[in-house]
Write a protein that holds these residues in place. Structure first.
Motif, mmCIF file in Angstrom:
data_model
loop_
_atom_site.group_PDB
_atom_site.id
_atom_site.type_symbol
_atom_site.label_atom_id
_atom_site.label_comp_id
_atom_site.label_asym_id
_atom_site.label_seq_id
_atom_site.Cartn_x
_atom_site.Cartn_y
_atom_site.Cartn_z
ATOM 1 N N TRP A 1 -15.159 -15.298 -7.331
ATOM 2 C CA TRP A 1 -14.200 -14.244 -7.693
ATOM 3 C C TRP A 1 -13.255 -13.952 -6.532
ATOM 4 N N ARG A 2 -13.807 -13.902 -5.316
ATOM 5 C CA ARG A 2 -12.982 -13.633 -4.139
ATOM 6 C C ARG A 2 -11.975 -14.755 -3.908
ATOM 7 N N GLY A 3 -12.444 -16.001 -4.042
ATOM 8 C CA GLY A 3 -11.550 -17.136 -3.837
ATOM 9 C C GLY A 3 -10.416 -17.168 -4.843
ATOM 10 N N MET A 4 -10.715 -16.893 -6.110
ATOM 11 C CA MET A 4 -9.676 -16.894 -7.140
ATOM 12 C C MET A 4 -8.723 -15.713 -6.963
ATOM 13 N N THR A 5 -9.234 -14.578 -6.469
ATOM 14 C CA THR A 5 -8.363 -13.431 -6.207
ATOM 15 C C THR A 5 -7.361 -13.760 -5.115
ATOM 16 N N VAL A 6 -7.823 -14.442 -4.077
ATOM 17 C CA VAL A 6 -6.911 -14.865 -3.003
ATOM 18 C C VAL A 6 -5.884 -15.856 -3.554
ATOM 19 N N SER A 7 -6.318 -16.736 -4.454
ATOM 20 C CA SER A 7 -5.388 -17.693 -5.077
ATOM 21 C C SER A 7 -4.319 -16.977 -5.894
ATOM 22 N N VAL A 8 -4.709 -15.896 -6.581
ATOM 23 C CA VAL A 8 -3.734 -15.104 -7.341
ATOM 24 C C VAL A 8 -2.709 -14.484 -6.396
ATOM 25 N N MET A 9 -3.171 -13.987 -5.263
ATOM 26 C CA MET A 9 -2.260 -13.421 -4.267
ATOM 27 C C MET A 9 -1.248 -14.470 -3.822
ATOM 28 N N TYR A 10 -1.707 -15.703 -3.660
ATOM 29 C CA TYR A 10 -0.868 -16.785 -3.162
ATOM 30 C C TYR A 10 0.094 -17.314 -4.217
ATOM 31 N N THR A 11 -0.419 -17.468 -5.458
ATOM 32 C CA THR A 11 0.373 -18.121 -6.503
ATOM 33 C C THR A 11 1.159 -17.168 -7.387
ATOM 34 N N VAL A 12 0.755 -15.901 -7.468
ATOM 35 C CA VAL A 12 1.397 -14.964 -8.385
ATOM 36 C C VAL A 12 2.009 -13.760 -7.649
ATOM 37 N N VAL A 13 1.205 -13.108 -6.826
ATOM 38 C CA VAL A 13 1.659 -11.862 -6.202
ATOM 39 C C VAL A 13 2.767 -12.106 -5.186
ATOM 40 N N THR A 14 2.608 -13.130 -4.341
ATOM 41 C CA THR A 14 3.629 -13.412 -3.323
ATOM 42 C C THR A 14 4.995 -13.727 -3.939
ATOM 43 N N PRO A 15 5.105 -14.642 -4.924
ATOM 44 C CA PRO A 15 6.407 -14.859 -5.561
ATOM 45 C C PRO A 15 6.957 -13.611 -6.244
ATOM 46 N N MET A 16 6.067 -12.720 -6.722
ATOM 47 C CA MET A 16 6.522 -11.485 -7.370
ATOM 48 C C MET A 16 7.104 -10.510 -6.357
ATOM 49 N N LEU A 17 6.527 -10.464 -5.157
ATOM 50 C CA LEU A 17 6.965 -9.492 -4.150
ATOM 51 C C LEU A 17 8.201 -9.935 -3.379
ATOM 52 N N ASN A 18 8.461 -11.243 -3.308
ATOM 53 C CA ASN A 18 9.596 -11.735 -2.527
ATOM 54 C C ASN A 18 10.931 -11.093 -2.892
ATOM 55 N N PRO A 19 11.283 -10.977 -4.190
ATOM 56 C CA PRO A 19 12.561 -10.321 -4.528
ATOM 57 C C PRO A 19 12.615 -8.869 -4.065
ATOM 58 N N PHE A 20 11.496 -8.155 -4.150
ATOM 59 C CA PHE A 20 11.473 -6.761 -3.711
ATOM 60 C C PHE A 20 11.667 -6.667 -2.204
ATOM 61 N N ILE A 21 11.042 -7.569 -1.467
ATOM 62 C CA ILE A 21 11.173 -7.545 -0.012
ATOM 63 C C ILE A 21 12.617 -7.774 0.395
ATOM 64 N N TYR A 22 13.266 -8.757 -0.224
ATOM 65 C CA TYR A 22 14.645 -9.063 0.152
ATOM 66 C C TYR A 22 15.631 -8.011 -0.349
ATOM 67 N N SER A 23 15.383 -7.460 -1.532
ATOM 68 C CA SER A 23 16.326 -6.472 -2.079
ATOM 69 C C SER A 23 16.196 -5.119 -1.393
ATOM 70 N N LEU A 24 14.978 -4.740 -1.002
ATOM 71 C CA LEU A 24 14.781 -3.439 -0.368
ATOM 72 C C LEU A 24 15.255 -3.424 1.075
ATOM 73 N N ARG A 25 15.228 -4.577 1.748
ATOM 74 C CA ARG A 25 15.575 -4.638 3.155
ATOM 75 C C ARG A 25 16.991 -5.147 3.413
ATOM 76 N N ASN A 26 17.719 -5.503 2.383
ATOM 77 C CA ASN A 26 19.011 -6.141 2.566
ATOM 78 C C ASN A 26 20.079 -5.392 1.776
ATOM 79 N N ARG A 27 21.042 -4.816 2.489
ATOM 80 C CA ARG A 27 22.101 -4.039 1.830
ATOM 81 C C ARG A 27 22.992 -4.920 0.963
ATOM 82 N N ASP A 28 23.290 -6.128 1.440
ATOM 83 C CA ASP A 28 24.160 -7.019 0.663
ATOM 84 C C ASP A 28 23.526 -7.375 -0.679
#
Length: 311
Positions: free
Chosen positions: A267-294
């Protein structure tokens, strides 16, 4: 069907997270919402960059390619998992499993190389600002993306072709939510030495070489920022790479967790895989949009045009 005969392999079974029927609707809703947010968020980034001429620069060119790779990376695993949850059918065809592995490796590799290229872009912008337009010309930017794509496509094709030569035993159950290469190799009856050698070599290459490039770039960037006399100048220089540094930390942090996890099928290994394959791509737009005025301004224009057309 005789064990060891590759032609008899018609499908694999993906166990996923839970066998409990009560958990299936919760898992379906959770992963569907994350998938929708990932696709919409990255599509908005691509639309914002393509529709705003002020963002037609190397940094945003690489960002739009990263967003496209993130959409494809998530799309290789989540839709099939959602289908299996909805139909309560854990199977994936043999061809579908190999195809999923192939595209997972392609876009995972693309993410790695693009983050490295973006670090180089920030290095040139901060350490060699006067030469930036000459060095980071459109031809070089296009070439860097093409080379990244070529390496990812080539390795993935070789690994997939090596998988096709293997024969499998009667146990075709993969204790994961997608066709993970290392898990599939454990089910093979034939010799997997070449597969494992290539897997370890490329994993080391994709992990060590790009990360070393990123580390070198940021070492030089920090050194250059510290030489800036004014505090305001230091802040402006650092703010141009803060978003990228956050994405790199998230990507490599979760990716490292996948490969150092003692049991990827737990369960722990698959949870880490979800973070890598699903959560990280989901958060990338928020990170760039929240920190970048342009990006914020471009997104506001895209959303306002969309609302205007609807009205």
């Amino acid at each position: 069907m005789e064990p060891g005969n590759q032609t008899s392999v018609s499908e694999f079974l993906l166990l996923g997270f839970s066998q409990d029927p009560e958990h299936q609707p919760i898992l379906f809703g959770l992963f569907l919402s994350m998938f929708v947010v990932t696709v919409l968020g990255n599509l908005l980034i691509i639309l914002a960059i393509s529709s705003n001429s002020h963002l037609h620069t190397p940094m945003y060119f690489f960002l739009s390619n990263l967003s496209f790779a993130d959409i494809c990376f998530t799309s290789t695993t989540v839709p099939k998992m959602l289908l299996n949850i909805q139909t309560r059918n854990k199977s994936i065809s043999y061809a579908g499993c190999i195809t999923q592995m192939y595209f997972f490796m392609v876009f995972g590799g693309m993410d790695t190389f693009l983050l490295t290229v973006m670090a180089y872009d920030r290095f040139v912008a901060i350490c060699h600002p006067l030469h930036y337009p000459v060095i980071m010309n459109p031809s070089l930017c296009g070439l860097l993306v093409l080379v990244s794509s070529f390496i990812s496509l080539s390795y993935s094709l070789i690994q997939s072709l090596l998988m096709l030569r293997l024969s499998f035993c009667t146990n075709w159950v993969i204790p994961h939510f997608y066709c993970e290469l290392a898990q599939a190799l454990m089910l093979a009856c034939s010799d997997t030495l070449v597969n494992h050698i290539l897997l370890y070599m490329v994993t080391g290459f994709l992990g060590i070489a790009p990360f070393s490039g990123i580390l070198f770039s940021y070492t030089r960037i920090v050194s250059s920022i510290l030489r800036i006399p004014s505090a305001d100048g230091k802040y402006k220089a650092f703010s141009t790479c803060a978003s990228h540094l956050s994405v790199v930390s998230l990507f490599y942090g979760t990716g490292l967790g996948v490969y150092v996890s003692p049991d990827a099928s737990s369960w722990r290994g698959m949870t880490v895989s979800v973070m890598y394959t699903v959560v990280t791509p989901m958060l990338n737009p928020f990170i760039y949009s929240l920190r970048n005025r342009d990006i914020k301004r471009a997104l506001q224009k895209v959303l306002s045009r969309t609302l205007f057309v609807q009205l």
